[in-house]
Design an enzyme around this catalytic site. Structure first.
Site, PDB file in Angstrom:
ATOM      1  N   ARG A 238     -23.704  -8.193  41.476  1.00 42.50           N
ATOM      2  CA  ARG A 238     -24.877  -9.010  41.751  1.00 42.50           C
ATOM      3  C   ARG A 238     -24.513 -10.025  42.820  1.00 42.50           C
ATOM      4  O   ARG A 238     -23.430 -10.615  42.792  1.00 42.50           O
ATOM      5  CB  ARG A 238     -25.353  -9.743  40.487  1.00 42.50           C
ATOM      6  CG  ARG A 238     -25.938  -8.826  39.432  1.00 42.50           C
ATOM      7  CD  ARG A 238     -27.280  -8.255  39.872  1.00 42.50           C
ATOM      8  NE  ARG A 238     -27.903  -7.438  38.835  1.00 42.50           N
ATOM      9  CZ  ARG A 238     -27.737  -6.130  38.725  1.00 42.50           C
ATOM     10  NH1 ARG A 238     -26.916  -5.495  39.558  1.00 42.50           N
ATOM     11  NH2 ARG A 238     -28.358  -5.445  37.784  1.00 42.50           N
ATOM     12  N   GLU A 267     -31.291 -11.466  48.694  1.00 42.06           N
ATOM     13  CA  GLU A 267     -31.501 -10.329  49.588  1.00 42.06           C
ATOM     14  C   GLU A 267     -32.985  -9.947  49.655  1.00 42.06           C
ATOM     15  O   GLU A 267     -33.704 -10.088  48.665  1.00 42.06           O
ATOM     16  CB  GLU A 267     -30.656  -9.132  49.134  1.00 42.06           C
ATOM     17  CG  GLU A 267     -30.922  -8.652  47.724  1.00 42.06           C
ATOM     18  CD  GLU A 267     -29.966  -7.549  47.272  1.00 42.06           C
ATOM     19  OE1 GLU A 267     -30.469  -6.517  46.786  1.00 42.06           O
ATOM     20  OE2 GLU A 267     -28.730  -7.718  47.381  1.00 42.06           O
ATOM     21  N   HIS A 285     -27.584  -2.920  49.927  1.00 41.96           N
ATOM     22  CA  HIS A 285     -27.803  -2.594  48.514  1.00 41.96           C
ATOM     23  C   HIS A 285     -27.990  -1.085  48.331  1.00 41.96           C
ATOM     24  O   HIS A 285     -29.018  -0.623  47.826  1.00 41.96           O
ATOM     25  CB  HIS A 285     -29.020  -3.361  47.969  1.00 41.96           C
ATOM     26  CG  HIS A 285     -28.980  -3.533  46.475  1.00 41.96           C
ATOM     27  ND1 HIS A 285     -29.507  -4.618  45.828  1.00 41.96           N
ATOM     28  CD2 HIS A 285     -28.475  -2.733  45.481  1.00 41.96           C
ATOM     29  CE1 HIS A 285     -29.348  -4.486  44.512  1.00 41.96           C
ATOM     30  NE2 HIS A 285     -28.715  -3.348  44.287  1.00 41.96           N
TER      31      HIS A 285
END
Length: 318
Positions: A238, A267, A285
């Site tokens: 995370r 993000e 990601h």
């Protein structure tokens, strides 16, 4: 009549196809992040909702959620974006997708380890920008991975898969977890009962811990100071477990050789300074981003919704 299912983001084709076979879908035309009010509008006549990471599924959402929506299935393992307490208070089941993204995320962790260690971003930029002049003995010398010490914080499914892959690189693996694992799940790694005890052994450090009040901002100046000089940090866990300012300062000072990051606080609006650092290897990601894994995640989310709409036990819920 088919049950009505609200879906907040576009899903892989195979997942949408299966969903259409069983449900009357409510979806947006595009694929932009939706506001709370937009999601609630999709849910106004729905029996179930399928949401994604980043959707604002907070207390205000549950306060306004139509009563007939009995399950919110998330296209993720993590539930940081969902107010679980508010869901429980409203009697809404929360489904998630554990167990299907382990290998894909572990692979990305290894891409980050190798990319950060071998200065892959810098090398690719030279080729793409036509600034590579010639081979030379001192050009873009990186850090060897084979035979080094790897630390893992969080030895769940993904942490174990990273440790398993490290054996192929003859790495000496160390880990911290809330409890020591059975030997057959350690893959030869050495257990440490505290993070402080672990950090001095980490020439490479891979983060696999959840975001909790205890872990948010954990990777800070004091934490980094306990690592060997020149260590490399990678994060597929995370974004908010890292204090961006402290990590950036350590990368600039040379305390850390490099960092490989697939997740970021806030993000996609990441800390801009990361983009200007040559010793960062950055991904948007992508941990679970394979066709096989994203299909499996979607199918697991639909399994949860199918079970609920058929008055069966929801197989994967929190």
């Amino acid at each position: 009549m088919k049950p009505v299912l609200a879906i907040t983001r576009r899903l892989p084709d195979a997942v949408e196809k299966r969903a259409r076979e069983s449900y009357d879908l409510r979806m947006q035309d595009g694929d932009e992040p939706l506001s709370r009010d937009q999601i609630l509008d999709l849910c106004k006549d729905a029996d179930a909702a399928l949401v994604s990471v980043g959707d604002p599924i907070d207390a205000a959402f549950f306060d306004a959620l139509p009563k007939q929506v009995g399950i919110v299935a998330t296209f993720s393992v993590g539930t940081d974006h969902i107010d679980l307490g508010a869901a429980k208070a409203k009697g809404v089941i929360i489904g998630n997708t554990p167990g299907v993204l382990t290998d894909a995320t572990a692979d990305i962790a290894w891409l980050l380890i190798l990319g950060a260690a071998r200065r892959a971003s810098e090398g690719e930029a030279e080729v793409r920008n036509a600034t590579w002049s010639s081979w030379r003995p001192t050009h873009l010398m990186g850090t060897q991975v084979t035979g080094k010490k790897l630390g893992i914080i969080g030895m769940g499914r993904i942490g174990q898969a990273v440790a398993k892959r490290a054996r192929g690189f003859d790495m000496d693996v160390h880990y911290f977890n809330r409890r020591q694992l059975p030997k057959d799940q350690e893959f030869g790694a050495t257990y440490h009962s505290s993070i402080d005890e672990l950090l001095p052994h980490c020439q490479f450090l891979s983060l696999h811990c959840p975001s909790t009040p205890e872990t948010r901002g954990m990777v800070n100046t004091d934490f980094i100071a306990k690592l060997p000089n020149g260590a490399i940090i990678v994060n597929t866990a995370r974004g908010d477990v890292v204090n961006d300012g402290d990590l950036i300062a350590a990368l600039k000072s040379g305390k850390l050789t490099a960092a490989g990051l697939d997740v970021f606080a806030g993000e996609p609006n990441i800390e801009p300074a990361y983009r200007d650092l040559p010793n960062t290897f950055l991904l948007p990601h992508l941990g679970s981003a394979t066709v096989e894994t994203r299909n499996a995640m979607g199918f697991r989310a639909l399994d949860n919704i199918d079970a609920f709409t058929q008055d069966k036990d929801v197989p994967f819920c929190v």
